[in-house]
Design a protein around this motif. Structure first.
Motif: not given
Ligand code: ADP
Ligand code: MG
Length: 687
Positions: A312-323, A512-523
């Motif tokens: 499954l291919l997503a266009p952004t990193e955020i979306l990939a993690r969410q999927h 933003m760097k990946g882990p920062e992005k994840d942390a923000a989304m997760e929060a």
């Protein structure tokens, strides 16, 4: 190989007389690099020059051409006032030829007293007097005939005049060869169209020549359709992997809801395709929130049940993690291994994922385009799902097909409700499933438009919303062509909101760097932050059902389809959702109308039609950035009028002569090259 007959057209623009380094720059700014680009640089409008021999007041407002004799100069006292040359027609009527600028030497030289000149320009009434400000042409009377009565007007850039461009166009036309005819003879006769070369010449002579334009628009649409059909033909010649799962994994899913009828229908169509030995090429269209993810999951599980792998291919990193998260949650308890791979997975983690893919211990891979890079080897990839495809074009789809020994089934999902004509234009090689039904219980999103100077009120509303337990997105304005300033705007806005809401404010942007992005989304997803300030990185797919307020700053700068996508981030739960569109102070009529449409309707198709009309296909499909071939000549009107015939014509041609070897086939190849769809010609040989 490009047919030789096209060589003069595909020569560098420097081949034209008078094009040196000085001119190449402004030409390049217009995207004119080769002779063919100039030939296809069609005029945008024209002026009708009224050839007269007498100055009459009632002609004011028109562009006239007339022979006049300069009789007097009127220099003005002040430096800023213009220099005037008084000139007379043969009846003794006078007009002032007005030149602004400090230097009067030039008009004096151009217009010596008592020497008749042919003069053209826009006649204006100035009190009781007539004037022409900066005439377009001042020529010896015997050269009057060189000035056309109808003059095409071209799109220009600084350093390039209309006259110069007219000359280059004339040169490029004289280099244009007669080309063999690719249009079906009966269609050509019925439409009464000129030949390709004649059509081109006619448009440059008379930009209002609708027939000639129609012919070229048809050529362009035909080339696109033919290319897509060649893609389809070559893909269907490849061997696919027939996939028929036994349903055992799908039966284990514990869903909190029943699939909608539309979802069930799409699943059935996909299962049917995948059972075939030819690769599936299917587009799944469904408005934001229509539940495409579940359909994708079912197709992936079908694949795994049959012992193969899916991606499954997503266009952004955020979306990939969410999927990745979503799929794992939905499939929890199932004996299925789901892994993620993006540009961020490095070192040992990456190695082990690559190994798992190669030995088949990973069943489903979710990721960004990293998942189709060279180093990634699958044991037996049988299904590729591309989500929110609008950043992946035909070229990428072709590359994907080349990835596996046996071509994987392809499911492309899009939330952009593309109008039918565009679907056929850009996805004509694909079959289409539509999710035309929303999951039950959705509440319509209420949309309000407010001027940005009411920011205080908006912040108050936000405060009430958060105190009531709600969450909200705050999307920051798109700053033209600059990611850094997008980011700066978002950071500044987050700072401001923090002074009021403190730690409840989160921030996410593309830099933003990946882990920062994840942390923000997760929060935000876990409701530790209540307000997520973001740039358009949240545009596609992000799903936090508890967030039911979205504030979009600078809304007038977004495309409608994009606004619709952004708005689709809310309205996902059972609660009433609100979208606040903040607009700038001074709005054009069009911007006003566009925002009003957003307020009025949640219907993605209506919005997309309107966006197509206002902004063109590239904006809707997001292909402008990806460099995908775009329609340069055909308008949406042309598309609706001509697409069906172009499609039929391309179909008939391929049925009769799939290798494009016969006379008309060869002519059609020329057409493909002319419109730079030649990648498809390559498929003829390899396929
Ligand atoms: P999109 O089509 O925009 O990708 P999603 O797949 O993200 O939509 O689904 C939107 C939301 O709807 C998700 O929260 C999902 O769990 C929910 N959903 C999907 N299908 C159904 C259904 N049949 N009934 C109720 N809710 C559903
Ligand atoms: Mg989605």
């Amino acid at each position: 190989m490009r047919p030789d007959i096209l060589n003069p057209l595909f020569a560098e623009i420097e081949a034209l007389k008078g094009v040196g380094p000085a001119l190449a720059k402004p030409l390049e700014r217009l995207g004119l690099a080769r002779v063919v680009d100039v030939a296809f640089h069609l005029p945008v409008s024209f002026i009708d020059r009224h050839m007269v021999d007498e100055l009459i007041l009632s002609d004011s407002g028109r562009v006239i051409g007339i022979t006049l004799t300069p009789t007097d100069y009127r220099a003005s006292g002040s430096a800023r006032a213009p220099f005037r040359v008084i000139a007379q027609d043969k009846h003794g009527n006078t007009v002032a030829l007005v030149y602004f600028g400090r230097n009067s030497a030039w008009p004096r030289k151009l217009l010596p007293l008592n020497e008749p000149k042919f003069i053209s320009g826009k006649l204006e009434a100035y009190g009781d007097n007539l004037q022409i400000v900066h005439p377009d042409y001042v020529l010896p009377p015997e050269e009057a005939a060189t000035i056309p009565a109808r003059e095409p007007i071209y799109g220009l850039s600084e350093g390039l005049t209309n006259n110069r461009l007219r000359d280059l166009v004339a040169q490029s036309l004289s280099r244009a060869p007669d080309l063999p005819e690719w249009i079906e003879p009966s269609l050509l006769a019925r439409k009464d169209w000129p030949t390709w070369r004649e059509a081109l010449a006619r448009i440059h002579a008379d930009p209002s020549d609708a027939k000639a334009r129609e012919r070229l628009a048809y050529d362009e649409i035909f080339a696109g359709q033919l290319a897509l059909m060649l893609v389809r033909q070559s893909s269907r010649k490849r061997r696919g992997v027939p996939i028929e799962g036994d349903g055992r994994l799908r039966a284990m899913l514990k869903l909190p809801f029943a699939p909608t009828g539309a979802q069930r229908r799409a699943m059935g169509e996909i299962d049917g395709d995948m059972a075939q030995p030819v690769p599936m090429l299917r587009l799944l269209q469904g408005d934001v929130g229509s539940g495409k993810t579940l359909v994708a999951l079912m197709a992936l599980l079908n694949t795994v049940e049959a012992g193969a792998q899916g991606a499954l291919l997503a266009p952004t990193e955020i979306l990939a993690r969410q999927h990745h998260e979503t799929l794992r949650k939905m499939a929890s308890g199932l004996p299925v291994t789901i892994a993620i791979l993006t540009g961020r997975e490095k070192g040992r983690v990456r190695e082990s994922t690559l190994m798992g893919l190669a030995d088949g211990s990973i069943d489903i891979l979710v990721g960004t385009h990293a998942i189709f890079q060279e180093a990634v080897r699958y044991k037996n990839l049988a299904l590729a799902v591309i989500d929110e495809q609008h950043r992946f074009g035909v070229a990428q789809r072709m590359m994907l097909a080349a990835k596996a020994e046996r071509t994987p089934h392809l499911l492309v999902m899009t939330a952009t409700p593309i109008p039918r004509t565009l679907t056929l234009t850009y996805y004509g090689e694909m079959d289409v499933s539509r999710l035309d039904e929303m999951p039950p219980g959705r509440q319509p999103i209420q949309t309000v438009v407010m001027a940005v100077n009411r920011l205080d009120e908006v912040v108050e509303a936000l405060a009430r919303h958060v105190e009531g337990g709600g969450q909200a997105y705050w999307v920051c304005p798109l700053v033209e062509e600059s990611e850094t300033s997008d980011q700066a705007a978002a950071e500044a806005r987050a700072e401001l909101l923090k002074t009021r809401f403190g730690d409840l404010v989160g921030l996410v942007h593309g830099r933003m760097k990946g882990p920062e992005k994840d942390a923000a989304m997760e929060a935000f997803a876990s409701a530790r932050t209540k307000i997520l300030v973001a740039t358009t990185v949240i545009e596609v797919g992000v799903d936090v059902p508890n967030s039911n307020l979205i504030i979009i700053e600078g809304a007038d700068r977004f495309g409608l389809a994009q606004l619709h996508q952004l708005r689709g981030r809310v309205g996902r739960g059972q609660n009433h959702s609100v979208c606040i569109l903040l607009r700038g102070g001074a709005l054009s009529e069009t911007s006003r109308a566009r925002l009003a449409l957003m307020r009025e309707t949640n219907d993605g198709f209506r919005i997309a039609e309107e966006d197509l009309r206002l902004r063109g296909a590239g904006e809707i499909l997001g292909t402008r950035q990806s460099g995908e071939a775009q329609l340069k000549i055909a308008t949406p009107e042309h598309l609706s009028a001509l697409l069906d015939s172009a499609r039929d014509d391309a179909h008939i041609l391929i049925d009769r002569d799939g290798g494009l070897n016969e006379a008309r086939g060869q002519a059609a190849r020329t057409c493909l090259y002319l419109f730079e769809r030649d990648a498809a010609v390559g498929l003829l040989r390899s396929g």
